[in-house]
Design a protein around this motif. Structure first.
Motif, PDB file in Angstrom:
ATOM      1  N   ASP A 286       0.830  -1.213   0.000  1.00 29.94           N
ATOM      2  CA  ASP A 286       0.000   0.000   0.000  1.00 29.94           C
ATOM      3  C   ASP A 286       0.867   1.266   0.000  1.00 29.94           C
ATOM      4  N   ASN A 287       2.161   1.097  -0.251  1.00 25.40           N
ATOM      5  CA  ASN A 287       3.116   2.208  -0.324  1.00 25.40           C
ATOM      6  C   ASN A 287       3.366   2.892   1.017  1.00 25.40           C
ATOM      7  N   GLN A 288       2.883   2.333   2.093  1.00 19.20           N
ATOM      8  CA  GLN A 288       3.146   2.920   3.400  1.00 19.20           C
ATOM      9  C   GLN A 288       4.397   2.284   4.017  1.00 19.20           C
ATOM     10  N   LEU A 289       4.893   2.929   5.060  1.00 16.22           N
ATOM     11  CA  LEU A 289       6.187   2.574   5.625  1.00 16.22           C
ATOM     12  C   LEU A 289       6.326   1.094   5.989  1.00 16.22           C
TER      13      LEU A 289
ATOM     14  N   LEU B 142       9.382  -5.053   2.416  1.00 13.97           N
ATOM     15  CA  LEU B 142      10.014  -5.315   1.125  1.00 13.97           C
ATOM     16  C   LEU B 142      11.538  -5.311   1.245  1.00 13.97           C
ATOM     17  N   LEU B 143      12.100  -4.297   1.875  1.00 12.43           N
ATOM     18  CA  LEU B 143      13.552  -4.197   1.976  1.00 12.43           C
ATOM     19  C   LEU B 143      14.143  -5.352   2.780  1.00 12.43           C
ATOM     20  N   ASN B 144      13.451  -5.777   3.820  1.00  6.72           N
ATOM     21  CA  ASN B 144      13.942  -6.894   4.617  1.00  6.72           C
ATOM     22  C   ASN B 144      13.964  -8.198   3.821  1.00  6.72           C
TER      23      ASN B 144
ATOM     24  N   PRO C 295       2.217   3.436  -7.120  1.00  9.43           N
ATOM     25  CA  PRO C 295       2.401   2.207  -6.332  1.00  9.43           C
ATOM     26  C   PRO C 295       3.636   1.432  -6.768  1.00  9.43           C
ATOM     27  N   ILE C 296       4.429   0.971  -5.809  1.00  7.87           N
ATOM     28  CA  ILE C 296       5.675   0.281  -6.151  1.00  7.87           C
ATOM     29  C   ILE C 296       5.435  -1.147  -6.623  1.00  7.87           C
ATOM     30  N   ASN C 297       4.220  -1.667  -6.495  1.00 11.99           N
ATOM     31  CA  ASN C 297       3.949  -2.988  -7.057  1.00 11.99           C
ATOM     32  C   ASN C 297       3.751  -2.912  -8.566  1.00 11.99           C
ATOM     33  N   PHE C 298       3.751  -1.694  -9.112  1.00 12.05           N
ATOM     34  CA  PHE C 298       3.811  -1.508 -10.555  1.00 12.05           C
ATOM     35  C   PHE C 298       5.218  -1.070 -10.909  1.00 12.05           C
TER      36      PHE C 298
ATOM     37  N   ILE D  28      12.416   9.397   1.196  1.00 13.38           N
ATOM     38  CA  ILE D  28      11.310   8.778   0.481  1.00 13.38           C
ATOM     39  C   ILE D  28      10.062   8.949   1.345  1.00 13.38           C
ATOM     40  N   VAL D  29       9.052   9.622   0.804  1.00 13.25           N
ATOM     41  CA  VAL D  29       7.798   9.813   1.539  1.00 13.25           C
ATOM     42  C   VAL D  29       6.836   8.705   1.140  1.00 13.25           C
ATOM     43  N   CYS D  30       6.567   7.817   2.080  1.00 11.66           N
ATOM     44  CA  CYS D  30       5.700   6.665   1.845  1.00 11.66           C
ATOM     45  C   CYS D  30       4.244   7.095   2.005  1.00 11.66           C
ATOM     46  N   THR D  31       3.463   6.921   0.963  1.00  9.54           N
ATOM     47  CA  THR D  31       2.085   7.415   1.000  1.00  9.54           C
ATOM     48  C   THR D  31       1.164   6.549   0.162  1.00  9.54           C
ATOM     49  N   ASP D  32      -0.071   6.391   0.631  1.00 10.51           N
ATOM     50  CA  ASP D  32      -1.085   5.730  -0.177  1.00 10.51           C
ATOM     51  C   ASP D  32      -2.032   6.752  -0.790  1.00 10.51           C
ATOM     52  N   LYS D  33      -1.673   8.035  -0.688  1.00  3.03           N
ATOM     53  CA  LYS D  33      -2.485   9.112  -1.275  1.00  3.03           C
ATOM     54  C   LYS D  33      -2.020   9.366  -2.713  1.00  3.03           C
TER      55      LYS D  33
END
Length: 462
Positions: free
Chosen positions: A47-50, A56-58, A174-177, A194-199
Motif C-alpha cells: 500500500d506504499n506505506q512505511l 520489502l527491503l527486509n 504504487p511500487i507494485n507496478f 522517500i515519503v511513503c504514501t497511499d495518497k
C-alpha cells in the motif's frame, strides 16, 4: 544482492510515513524483521506505506523471492494466487487471518502470516522479484525478474535522471507496478528522503504533503498529467519541484505545449519515458530539451538498450540487460529463469530520420469499421489534439462502432462527430458518444479500458 547493497550505501536515506509522520533510516530498516532466511516465496501486498516498504527491503536482502502485489486486490483473487504459489510468508495488514497461516510478530509494528505447512519447492537462484502485469485481476501470470535485471535498469535510469542527494521523493505511484518500483529503487540509491504514501494526486492530503515535505519530483501516466492540466497545475511555479517523469502512453499536443511552457518558464525538467514490466520499467526516454521539438516521441533507448522495428508488423522490439527471464503461471515455473534476448512489446512504432522513436498504437487496440482498420490510440490522440487537450477515451464495440467517451460537459456530440468526419471520414452512424463524469482507473493510474468496454457493452453507459 547488489540492488539492496546500493541502497544500503546511501546512509543518509530516510523513509517517512506521511500518514503517521514516523521516519526510519535505512540503517534502522536493515534486518529489522525476525524472519526465517529460506529459499521460498513471500507475498507482499503493498500500500506504499512505511511498514510495506520496510517489509520489502527486509525480504529483498534475504534469500526469498518477493512477489509484489497490490493490497487492494480482491480477497478471492488473493486466495487463488496463494493456493497456486503457496508463499511461506504473507504480508497483508488488510486481513486479520488467512486459512493455513498463523500470524507472527516479525517486529513491534509488523505482523506477517507464516504458512503452517512447510511447502518449500525449488526456485531458480536468479528469480528475485515477481511482478504482475494484470493490475488487480488476480492473474497467476508473473514476470520473473532477477537482481541483475533490476540493477541494470536502475543504473541506466540514473545515467539521465537528475536525482540529487537532497531530493525528497513521494511514492505517489504504487511500487507494485514497475514504474513506481523503478522510481523507488533509483531514488533510494541517491535521494535523501522517500515519503511513503497511499495518497494520490486526486486527494487534497497529497497536496498538503507536497507543501509540507517539499517534493522534488512527481511521476505519472498520461491521465495524471491531464488531471494536473485541468486543475491549473502548470500555470504557476512549485518551488521545491525540479523535475517530472512520465510513462504509460502518449501525451496530446496541447498537454505537451503546456508542460513545455511550464518547464521553460519555471526552470523544470520533464522526462517522457517508455517502459514495460518485462524490462523492469524503463526502456527509453526523451531528453527534456527535446520535448518541444519532438513532441510525443519516446526518445531513444536507455544506456545498454537497443530497439528494432519489425519490418512486417511495425512492432517495436527491445533488447538489453534489463529484459526479464520469462513468465510464471504456476509455481513449477519458478524452477526456471530463461533470459529473453528480445522483448516483443506489442506496440507499433516508427523511427524518424534523427533516430527518435514514436509509438503509434497497440497492435491489439484496433477497431475495424466498414472493412477499414482504425488504431484506437491514434484516434484518441487525434481527438485530444483537435478538442484542446480534453480527456477523451476511444473503444471499439464489436467492430461495429467507435465509442467516444468524454468528461468535459462543454464538448458536444456534434463537435466530436465533425472532427471524426473531417479527420477520418467516419460517418455518424458508426460513432457512439458518451459523457462520463468519472474515469475508472487501474491501480497504477491508467485508464481502465476493459472495465469501460464491458460496462459499455452491457448497456450501463448510454
Amino acid at each position: 544482492m547488489e540492488l539492496y547493497n546500493l541502497i544500503r550505501k546511501n546512509e543518509k536515506l530516510v523513509f517517512t510515513d506521511s500518514g503517521t509522520g514516523i521516519s526510519k533510516s535505512i540503517g534502522e530498516m536493515h534486518q529489522s524483521l525476525e524472519i526465517e532466511n529460506l529459499r521460498a516465496v513471500v507475498f507482499i501486498y503493498n500500500d506504499n506505506q512505511l511498514p510495506a516498504i520496510e517489509t520489502l527491503l527486509n525480504f529483498y536482502q534475504s534469500r526469498y523471492t518477493v512477489a509484489l502485489l497490490g493490497m487492494g486486490m480482491l480477497e478471492n483473487f488473493k486466495e487463488n494466487l496463494e493456493q497456486k504459489y503457496t508463499p511461506y510468508y504473507i504480508y497483508d495488514p488488510s486481513r486479520s487471518s488467512i486459512e493455513g497461516y498463523t500470524a507472527v510478530n516479525a517486529s513491534e509494528t509488523i505482523v506477517l502470516f507464516k504458512r503452517n505447512a512447510n511447502m518449500l519447492y525449488p526456485i531458480h537462484e536468479k528469480i528475485k522479484l515477481l511482478l504482475s502485469t494484470s493490475g488487480t485481476t488476480g492473474s497467476p501470470k508473473f514476470v520473473r525478474l532477477s537482481d541483475e535485471n533490476l540493477v541494470a535498469n536502475a543504473k541506466s535510469i540514473m545515467e539521465y535522471m537528475p536525482i540529487e542527494s537532497e531530493d525528497v521523493v513521494p511514492l505517489n505511484v504504487p511500487i507494485n507496478f514497475v514504474y513506481g518500483l523503478s522510481i523507488f529503487t533509483t531514488n533510494c540509491i541517491k535521494a535523501k528522503e522517500i515519503v511513503c504514501t497511499d495518497k494520490d494526486a486526486f486527494q487534497k492530503e497529497f497536496w498538503e504533503d507536497f507543501k509540507k515535505y517539499g517534493f522534488s519530483t512527481l511521476g505519472g501516466v498520461p491521465y495524471f498529467y491531464e488531471m494536473l492540466y485541468s486543475i491549473g497545475f502548470f500555470r504557476k511555479d512549485h518551488p521545491s519541484l525540479r523535475y517530472l517523469t512520465h510513462t504509460g502512453g502518449m501525451l496530446n499536443n496541447r498537454l505537451i505545449e503546456a508542460i513545455a511552457s511550464f518547464s521553460e518558464k519555471f526552470g523544470k525538467k520533464f522526462f517522457a519515458q517508455y517502459g514495460q514490466t518485462e524490462a523492469c520499467g524503463r526502456m527509453a526516454y526523451l531528453p527534456p530539451e527535446d520535448l518541444q521539438r519532438k513532441g510525443s516521441s519516446i526518445g531513444k533507448p536507455v544506456k545498454n538498450g537497443e530497439f528494432e522495428i519489425d519490418s512486417e508488423t511495425s512492432e517495436l522490439i527491445y533488447s538489453g540487460p534489463n529484459v526479464f527471464g520469462g513468465y510464471a503461471n504456476i509455481r513449477d515455473d519458478l524452477k526456471f529463469f530463461e533470459k529473453q534476448e528480445k522483448l516483443y512489446t506489442g506496440d507499433k512504432a516508427r523511427k524518424d530520420e534523427e533516430g527518435y522513436y514514436f509509438i503509434v498504437g497497440r497492435i491489439k487496440r484496433i477497431v475495424k469499421l466498414f472493412g477499414v482498420r482504425f488504431n484506437l490510440d491514434e484516434t484518441e490522440l487525434l481527438l485530444k489534439d483537435a478538442l484542446g487537450g480534453q480527456t477523451v477515451i476511444c473503444l471499439g464495440i464489436n467492430d461495429k462502432y467507435l465509442a467516444v467517451m468524454y468528461t468535459d460537459p462543454s464538448l458536444t456530440r456534434e463537435l466530436i462527430h465533425t472532427v471524426l468526419k473531417a479527420k477520418l471520414n467516419l460517418h455518424s452512424s458508426s460513432i457512439k458518444t458518451v459523457h462520463i463524469t468519472d474515469v475508472p482507473l487501474t491501480a497504477n493510474g491508467k485508464v481502465n479500458y476493459p472495465l469501460l468496454k464491458s460496462t459499455l457493452e452491457s448497456g450501463m453507459l448510454v
